[in-house]
Enzyme design. Structure first.
Site, PDB file in Angstrom:
ATOM      1  N   ASP A  12      -1.093   0.102 -13.232  1.00  0.00           N
ATOM      2  CA  ASP A  12      -1.874   1.111 -12.530  1.00  0.00           C
ATOM      3  C   ASP A  12      -0.973   2.051 -11.740  1.00  0.00           C
ATOM      4  O   ASP A  12       0.236   1.842 -11.632  1.00  0.00           O
ATOM      5  CB  ASP A  12      -2.895   0.449 -11.593  1.00  0.00           C
ATOM      6  CG  ASP A  12      -2.361  -0.828 -10.950  1.00  0.00           C
ATOM      7  OD1 ASP A  12      -1.212  -0.811 -10.454  1.00  0.00           O
ATOM      8  OD2 ASP A  12      -3.076  -1.832 -10.953  1.00  0.00           O
TER       9      ASP A  12
ATOM     10  N   GLU B 187     -12.306  -3.350 -10.014  1.00  0.00           N
ATOM     11  CA  GLU B 187     -13.086  -3.975  -8.945  1.00  0.00           C
ATOM     12  C   GLU B 187     -14.359  -4.603  -9.523  1.00  0.00           C
ATOM     13  O   GLU B 187     -14.742  -4.322 -10.666  1.00  0.00           O
ATOM     14  CB  GLU B 187     -13.459  -2.920  -7.900  1.00  0.00           C
ATOM     15  CG  GLU B 187     -12.290  -2.164  -7.288  1.00  0.00           C
ATOM     16  CD  GLU B 187     -11.586  -2.949  -6.177  1.00  0.00           C
ATOM     17  OE1 GLU B 187     -11.893  -4.145  -5.993  1.00  0.00           O
ATOM     18  OE2 GLU B 187     -10.750  -2.354  -5.489  1.00  0.00           O
TER      19      GLU B 187
ATOM     20  N   ASP C 222     -11.544 -10.881  -4.421  1.00  0.00           N
ATOM     21  CA  ASP C 222     -12.880 -10.636  -4.970  1.00  0.00           C
ATOM     22  C   ASP C 222     -12.906 -10.744  -6.492  1.00  0.00           C
ATOM     23  O   ASP C 222     -13.892 -10.375  -7.126  1.00  0.00           O
ATOM     24  CB  ASP C 222     -13.398  -9.263  -4.532  1.00  0.00           C
ATOM     25  CG  ASP C 222     -12.507  -8.112  -5.001  1.00  0.00           C
ATOM     26  OD1 ASP C 222     -11.464  -8.378  -5.635  1.00  0.00           O
ATOM     27  OD2 ASP C 222     -12.854  -6.944  -4.723  1.00  0.00           O
TER      28      ASP C 222
ATOM     29  N   HIS D  31     -10.785  -9.187  -8.622  1.00  0.00           N
ATOM     30  CA  HIS D  31     -10.322  -8.032  -9.386  1.00  0.00           C
ATOM     31  C   HIS D  31      -8.946  -8.296  -9.999  1.00  0.00           C
ATOM     32  O   HIS D  31      -8.152  -9.072  -9.468  1.00  0.00           O
ATOM     33  CB  HIS D  31     -10.324  -6.759  -8.538  1.00  0.00           C
ATOM     34  CG  HIS D  31      -9.216  -6.668  -7.533  1.00  0.00           C
ATOM     35  ND1 HIS D  31      -9.401  -6.898  -6.186  1.00  0.00           N
ATOM     36  CD2 HIS D  31      -7.905  -6.338  -7.672  1.00  0.00           C
ATOM     37  CE1 HIS D  31      -8.257  -6.725  -5.545  1.00  0.00           C
ATOM     38  NE2 HIS D  31      -7.332  -6.388  -6.430  1.00  0.00           N
TER      39      HIS D  31
END
Length: 260
Positions: free
Chosen positions: A67, A143, A136, A138
């Site tokens: 990314d 996400e 979480d 991800h």
């Protein structure tokens, strides 16, 4: 999915580096998938050590990043191209031109995303992709709610993710709102997915990834569908796995000829 629970981050780093070193040694033109963040740092440290002390060469490899922030100028110290240069590639013998990342500074960001997927395909695909996992669930910047078949694209960061990343900037206001990230579908095309996680803070996410349903609510759960996944955990990160004893048993009785 092979779950390996090890006593320490150092042993996780050794096991992960063994996988990467095998790919680099055995492939004529290895293609590595590199992640940023804190999880892979011990792995990178071990790879750097092997390069310096044992002569492990990366000169024939290509690398693709997961990314990049949108809008940071080239050379910005917190761009992921610069981060990976500091953490790994600037300390081994890979040519900088063979380290590729999404172009977050492009005027046509959507076009840059499509071009990045095409570049990975043109290189022959990723042989081994290193991954971390967020609290979480991800992976990369996919996400919760991300499509399990998504391609490289622009994503909006959550307030929590921006707050988590603010420590790398002067303030949270300097953290970009958007990133270009490989999608879950793009990541899943790598031939071997190698995920590392340590610490009790990752335990819930790891349990959801490994033993929960495959669902966009936990993006990392898509790894359950991949034919070759290795998950390297310390005891704390694996503490909420219901089948932890079984995972330990199977690894303890792994055939000597069967690598990770």
């Amino acid at each position: 999915m092979e779950i390996v629970i090890l006593p320490s981050s150092a042993e996780i780093a050794t096991a992960a580096a063994d996988v990467v070193a095998r790919v680099v040694t055995e492939h004529e033109r290895p293609v590595l998938g590199l992640a940023t963040g804190s999880s892979p740092l011990p792995v990178y440290g071990e790879l750097i050590r092997r390069h310096r002390e044992e002569g492990l060469s990366f000169a024939h490899a290509d690398a693709f990043l997961l990314d990049e922030y949108v809008g940071l100028p080239a050379g910005h110290p917190e761009s992921y191209r610069e981060v990976i240069r500091r953490e790994l590639t600037g300390q081994i013998d890979i040519d900088d031109a063979r380290v590729h990342g999404p172009d977050g500074a492009a005027s046509d960001v959507k076009g840059a995303a499509a071009a990045y997927d095409a570049a990975i395909a043109a290189a022959g695909g990723v042989d081994v992709q290193l991954l971390g996992i967020g609290t979480d669930g991800h992976v990369a910047f996919n996400e919760p709610g991300s499509s399990l078949r998504s391609r490289t694209r622009v994503k909006t960061l959550t307030e929590q993710t921006r707050a988590d990343n603010a420590r790398f900037f002067d303030s949270v206001d300097d953290v970009p709102w958007h990133v270009l990230t490989q999608g879950l579908g793009t990541i899943s095309e790598a031939r071997h997915l190698l995920l590392v996680a340590a610490g009790a803070g990752k335990a819930d996410a790891v349990a959801a990834m490994v033993e929960g349903p495959v669902a966009a609510f936990c993006p990392a759960s898509v790894l359950q569908l991949h034919p070759h996944v290795t998950v390297l955990l310390d005891e704390a990160a694996g503490s909420k796995l219901r089948l932890a004893d079984y995972y330990r048993h199977t690894f303890a009785h792994k055939p000597a000829w069967q690598a990770l």
